[in-house]
Design a protein around this motif. Structure first.
Motif, short mmCIF file in Angstrom:
data_model
loop_
_atom_site.label_atom_id
_atom_site.label_comp_id
_atom_site.label_asym_id
_atom_site.label_seq_id
_atom_site.Cartn_x
_atom_site.Cartn_y
_atom_site.Cartn_z
N MET B 398 6.49 4.33 4.26
CA MET B 398 5.53 3.63 5.12
C MET B 398 4.75 4.61 5.99
SD MET B 398 5.46 0.53 4.21
CE MET B 398 4.13 0.27 5.36
N ARG B 399 5.45 5.67 6.45
CA ARG B 399 4.75 6.69 7.24
C ARG B 399 3.61 7.31 6.42
NH1 ARG B 399 5.47 10.47 11.37
NH2 ARG B 399 7.35 9.41 12.06
N LEU B 400 3.94 7.67 5.17
CA LEU B 400 2.92 8.24 4.28
C LEU B 400 1.78 7.26 4.07
CD1 LEU B 400 5.08 9.91 1.47
CD2 LEU B 400 3.54 11.08 3.08
N ALA B 401 2.14 6.00 3.92
CA ALA B 401 1.11 4.99 3.66
C ALA B 401 0.18 4.85 4.87
CB ALA B 401 1.77 3.65 3.35
N PHE B 402 0.76 4.81 6.09
CA PHE B 402 -0.08 4.69 7.30
C PHE B 402 -0.99 5.90 7.42
CE2 PHE B 402 3.46 1.93 9.20
CZ PHE B 402 2.83 0.76 8.81
N LEU B 403 -0.40 7.10 7.21
CA LEU B 403 -1.21 8.32 7.33
C LEU B 403 -2.30 8.33 6.26
CD1 LEU B 403 1.61 10.96 8.01
CD2 LEU B 403 0.03 9.93 9.67
N GLY B 404 -2.03 7.71 5.13
CA GLY B 404 -3.02 7.65 4.05
C GLY B 404 -4.03 6.54 4.24
N GLY B 405 -3.91 5.78 5.33
CA GLY B 405 -4.93 4.78 5.63
C GLY B 405 -4.57 3.36 5.23
N TRP B 406 -3.39 3.17 4.66
CA TRP B 406 -3.00 1.80 4.31
C TRP B 406 -2.62 1.02 5.56
CZ3 TRP B 406 -2.38 5.25 0.18
CH2 TRP B 406 -2.80 4.76 -1.08
N LYS B 407 -3.04 -0.24 5.58
CA LYS B 407 -2.78 -1.05 6.77
C LYS B 407 -1.38 -1.64 6.79
CE LYS B 407 -6.64 -3.39 6.26
NZ LYS B 407 -7.88 -4.14 6.36
N GLY B 408 -0.70 -1.57 5.67
CA GLY B 408 0.62 -2.16 5.61
C GLY B 408 1.06 -2.31 4.18
N ALA B 409 2.05 -3.14 3.96
CA ALA B 409 2.57 -3.33 2.60
C ALA B 409 3.16 -4.72 2.50
CB ALA B 409 3.63 -2.29 2.29
N LYS B 410 3.38 -5.11 1.27
CA LYS B 410 4.08 -6.36 1.04
C LYS B 410 5.51 -6.02 0.64
CE LYS B 410 3.59 -10.79 -1.25
NZ LYS B 410 2.75 -11.66 -2.07
N LEU B 411 6.47 -6.56 1.36
CA LEU B 411 7.88 -6.27 1.08
C LEU B 411 8.54 -7.48 0.42
CD1 LEU B 411 8.97 -4.60 4.45
CD2 LEU B 411 8.03 -3.50 2.43
N TYR B 412 9.18 -7.23 -0.70
CA TYR B 412 9.86 -8.31 -1.42
C TYR B 412 11.36 -8.27 -1.17
CZ TYR B 412 5.67 -9.29 -4.15
OH TYR B 412 4.42 -9.65 -4.54
N PHE B 413 11.92 -9.40 -0.82
CA PHE B 413 13.36 -9.54 -0.64
C PHE B 413 13.87 -10.75 -1.39
CE2 PHE B 413 11.84 -7.35 3.15
CZ PHE B 413 12.75 -6.32 3.29
#
Lengths: 246, 619
Positions: B398-413
């Motif tokens: 998630m850190r990499l994703a934020f630094l790469g400009g992604w606003k978030g993610a969808k988490l499946y449980f």
């Protein structure tokens, strides 16, 4: 990557080479049931299969640059529709037609094509009128009935507009009408972005005001037989440039 | 038989009429008069809408494969939406194929691909609309042979009454063998259907349910499953394609004119999955892992792109990151595809720096959504299910994703996993909060302006041929309570919570581990109006509970009952290679929260090595 892609697309885009090919096409058979977006997608994929040098729109989601004259309703056939293709390089219209026809699904066919100026206004904004052939049981009798209504009486029908039902008078939108047989009726109507009469709305007027059987109306085959643009002298002409006489 | 003529006003009145008319680029039309070469007519049926069915790769593969045979014409048939089905019933129009508009009952074979249990009632609707007797026992010589294949046929027992023949495993070899047999014994097949089916059982992977007798203990569990005649195999072994590089793959598929769900080229990287997650049926039934070579995949991708005109390509497998030549493949695809304006979609990636870079390179639309499936909220429960992801992995990604400009993610449980407690449920919320904290701690200049997380929970359904085939499903009350708890805990402006319906998962659990006593229940539920059960707007649990009750069956018997270690399962006579002792040892390890290494790290001798294919070779 998106930027890189646009650059790649732009590489071949030398403004002086951009060529607009206007194609006249017909549809019949299964493709008449495609919605306008489906038809666009089918043309895009066919053009890609044919490997024509099509230009792409810019931005994050580049699409082949196509512009259609007037959306065709679901269930309508056509003998005379138009689409402009922006090409990255000059290409002989006839060979583009032959090539594309090899890759269109059955029922879609390009009939002819010509080059138009890139400076022309958009195809859609040029459209003024359309002609339709309506084939339905007893349609001409119903047409005579509404034609016989007093001249000052509006032909009111309901249509959906931005989610609401509104009542409109379609009489001023009908330019001409004549029957060829009891079951075949030709109409010429206003078309384009300013005022437009959809043939299904006309059929509804026949049902409401001309006592046309609703089932016959739902079963009426509709074919667009002509699309027309202004000829600059108060008349109408085909959107396709005539081969120069000079 | 005459082609079906659908009146114009019918097509004019239904939603999306393009579903019902065919004529797409790449659809195959054969001349029936030409020297009488076409002798076998095969209707490939998908028991859901056109948009769902056309997105299925099995359909494209088998359509291509069968139509390459000169003696066979394979056509397609989908479940009409309710508006169309009603009109067809009203006018007496039979269900027809999209290529030649031939009524279903005029085909030699009517073959269903079954991808999920909730499509069962649609199978009955399609047979009924097609004018074919529903029960195998009622079909005569001139009726089509009704067959089935696909992942849920590994336990086809609830639908055993309706199919004449079932194919267990991958179809590319066994289907042509069956068609050869049919062609050589055509008159026998119409004269004496039973004798022909008897002959077909000699083909490995062919299962004829009518030839097996099931007896039950007084408590409703299966006592024994026995062949009803001598000479039949005691167990039916699944078929696999040993070398995927050497099997036909469609290089010129059908290109739908109207939009479908997965509207792109599919490139199948490999079958099977090395991971061994204990809830995952696909991970077990498709073993062993068999990869296609990157060079072949690149060639195929380019050929398909040219022949279809698609502008999007999707990689297909159970776990893209586990493909051993992923870097080579994606480099090769990207350098060939970019100039042609094609985007690459990359599902099932592990979130690491390689994947994020790849996603950034691959998509024309700059930020496609990130998805991530930790499946469980605590490390303990992730160990129970053998999901090899740690909290640190997730936070680092998630850190990499934020630094790469992604606003978030969808988490499946998943909720309701075996041994789950409220602590595990709360763990999902804790994990989400840690991601929010991580976002808040990053300097404003280094993170996107807004945080947008989605948490999605599915409800666990125990499936046959998994280590959890013995496990109980959580009760509807437990599941509802856990969903409610999460709804309270996940109230945040930056987190969206999506959850699944309890009843749907309950029915899925009944059918997935069901036995033959459910056949009459399915028929009864269908007669009471059940259809499109996978569609929320049509699903009615009441119908199913009534049908179960009428048959004297208790839903809890199938759902919330933990099976004893020696119980005979309704699917015990099906052999997927992966052995029951292995699955049982995995179930026991799960209860101790002990993990098992994935195939590439250490072989666990699950039994799939008996196929002598793919990843198992050379050990």
């Amino acid at each position: 990557m998106a930027d890189e892609l646009s650059v790649l697309a732009d590489k071949g885009r030398e403004p002086e080479k951009i060529t607009i090919i206007r194609m006249c096409f017909a549809r019949s058979g299964p493709p008449i049931w495609l919605a306008h977006l489906d038809l666009m997608r089918t043309f895009e994929r066919s053009i890609r299969r044919a490997a024509l040098p099509i230009a792409y729109t810019r931005g994050f989601n580049p699409r082949p640059q196509l512009s259609f004259a007037l959306p065709l309703g679901v269930g309508l056939a056509t003998e005379d529709d138009y689409v402009d293709l922006t090409m990255l390089e000059p290409i002989d219209p006839r060979s583009a037609v032959d090539r594309l026809n090899l890759f269109l699904p059955p029922g879609l066919k390009v009939l002819t094509a010509g080059v138009v100026s890139a400076k022309d206004p958009s195809l859609m904004s040029l459209i003024q009128a359309a002609e339709y052939l309506l084939e339905g049981h007893g349609i001409s009798t119903a047409a005579k009935r509404i034609a016989g209504l007093p001249q000052d009486r509006p032909w009111l029908v309901e249509k959906k507009q931005k989610g609401n039902m509104v009542t409109v008078d379609i009489r001023p939108l009908l330019m001409d009408m004549h029957d060829e047989s009891p079951d075949r009726l030709f109409i010429q109507v206003k078309a384009g972005s300013k005022s437009n009469l959809r043939p299904k709305l006309f059929l509804e007027a026949l049902v409401r005001l001309g006592d046309f059987d609703p089932l016959a109306a739902a079963d009426t085959e509709i074919t667009r037989t002509k699309l027309l643009i202004a000829d600059g002298f108060g008349g109408l002409k085909s959107p396709l440039p005539r081969p120069s006489a000079f | 038989m005459a082609a079906v003529n659908v009146p114009r006003y019918v097509l004019q009145s239904v939603v999306k009429p393009a579903r019902y008319v065919g004529g797409e680029w790449g659809s195959v039309h054969k001349d029936l008069s030409a020297d009488n070469q076409v002798r076998t007519r095969f209707a490939f049926c998908f028991p859901d809408t056109y948009e769902v069915g056309m997105s299925n790769l099995a359909l494209q593969i088998l359509y291509d494969l069968l139509n390459k045979r000169q003696d066979t014409w394979c056509e397609r048939c989908f479940m009409p939406w309710t508006d169309m089905a009603e009109q067809m019933r009203r006018l007496g129009l039979p269900l027809y194929s999209l290529e030649s508009y031939t009524p279903l009952r005029a085909f030699d074979f009517v073959g269903f691909t079954l991808q999920y249990e909730l499509a069962y009632t649609n199978v009955l609707s399609m047979l009924d609309l097609g004018g074919i007797p529903l029960l195998s026992a009622d079909r005569k010589g001139d009726d089509p042979l009704v067959i089935a294949g696909g992942p849920v046929t590994y336990n086809i027992e609830p639908m055993a009454d309706f199919f004449d023949l079932v194919i267990i495993g991958e179809g590319e070899e066994v289907l042509p063998e069956l068609l050869d047999l049919y062609d050589a014994n055509r008159s026998l097949a119409s004269r004496n259907r039973r004798e022909f089916l008897r002959l077909a059982t000699r083909i490995e992977g062919v299962y004829v349910p009518a030839f097996y007798h099931v007896s039950y203990h007084p408590d409703g569990t299966v006592a024994a499953i026995q062949p009803s005649e001598p000479g039949l195999p005691a167990r039916i072994r699944k078929r696999i394609i040993r070398d995927l590089d050497r099997v036909d793959f469609p290089l010129a598929g059908i290109v739908p004119s109207t939009e479908i769900i997965h509207d792109r080229i599919f490139l199948e990287l490999f079958r099977g999955c090395p991971r061994g997650c204990r809830f995952c049926q696909a991970g077990m039934i498709y073993r062993p892992v068999r990869e296609k070579s990157a060079d072949l995949l690149i060639d195929q991708a380019l050929a398909i792109e040219r022949s279809t005109g698609y502008d999007e390509l999707g990689l297909l497998s159970l776990s893209t990151s586990d493909y051993s030549e992923l870097a080579k493949l994606t480099d090769g695809l990207l350098c060939n595809l970019a100039p042609r304006q094609i985007s690459l979609s990359l599902p099932s990636l592990r979130l690491d720096s390689f994947s994020l870079e790849l996603m950034e390179k691959a998509s024309k639309t700059r930020k496609s959504g990130l998805t991530f499936a930790p499946e469980a909220g605590t490390q303990r429960l992730r160990d129970v299910i053998n999901k090899n992801i740690t909290e640190d992995d997730l936070l680092a990604a998630m850190r990499l994703a934020f630094l790469g400009g992604w606003k978030g993610a969808k988490l499946y449980f998943m909720l309701g996993l075996p041994t789950e407690t409220m602590d595990d449920v709360e763990g999902i919320a804790d994990l989400t909060r840690k991601i929010e904290a991580l976002y808040n701690e990053l300097p404003k200049s280094q993170r996107p302006r807004r945080l947008e997380m989605t948490v999605s929970t599915a409800l666990f359904v125990p499936k046959p041929f998994t280590p959890f085939q013995w496990a109980a499903q959580a009760t509807p009350q437990q599941l509802d309570e856990r969903v409610r708890r999460l709804r309270t805990l996940l109230r945040s402006r930056s987190v969206k919570y999506q959850w699944h319906d309890t009843d749907t998962s309950r029915l899925e659990a009944i059918l997935a581990r069901g036995d033959r006593r459910l056949g009459p229940v399915i028929l009864d539920a269908w007669r009471r109006g059940a259809q499109f059960d996978a569609w929320q707007e049509h699903f009615q649990m009441r119908i199913w509970l009534d049908a179960l009750q009428a048959a004297g069956l208790d839903p809890d018997f199938y759902t919330v009952r933990e099976r004893s270690e020696d119980e005979v399962f309704p699917w015990s006579h099906i052999d997927i290679g992966v052995s029951r002792p292995y699955l049982l040892s995995e179930y026991r390890r799960a209860q101790l929260a002990q993990t098992t290494p994935q195939c590439r790290d250490a072989c666990s001798f699950c039994g799939a090595e008996s196929f002598e294919g793919g990843i198992c070779i050379g050990r």
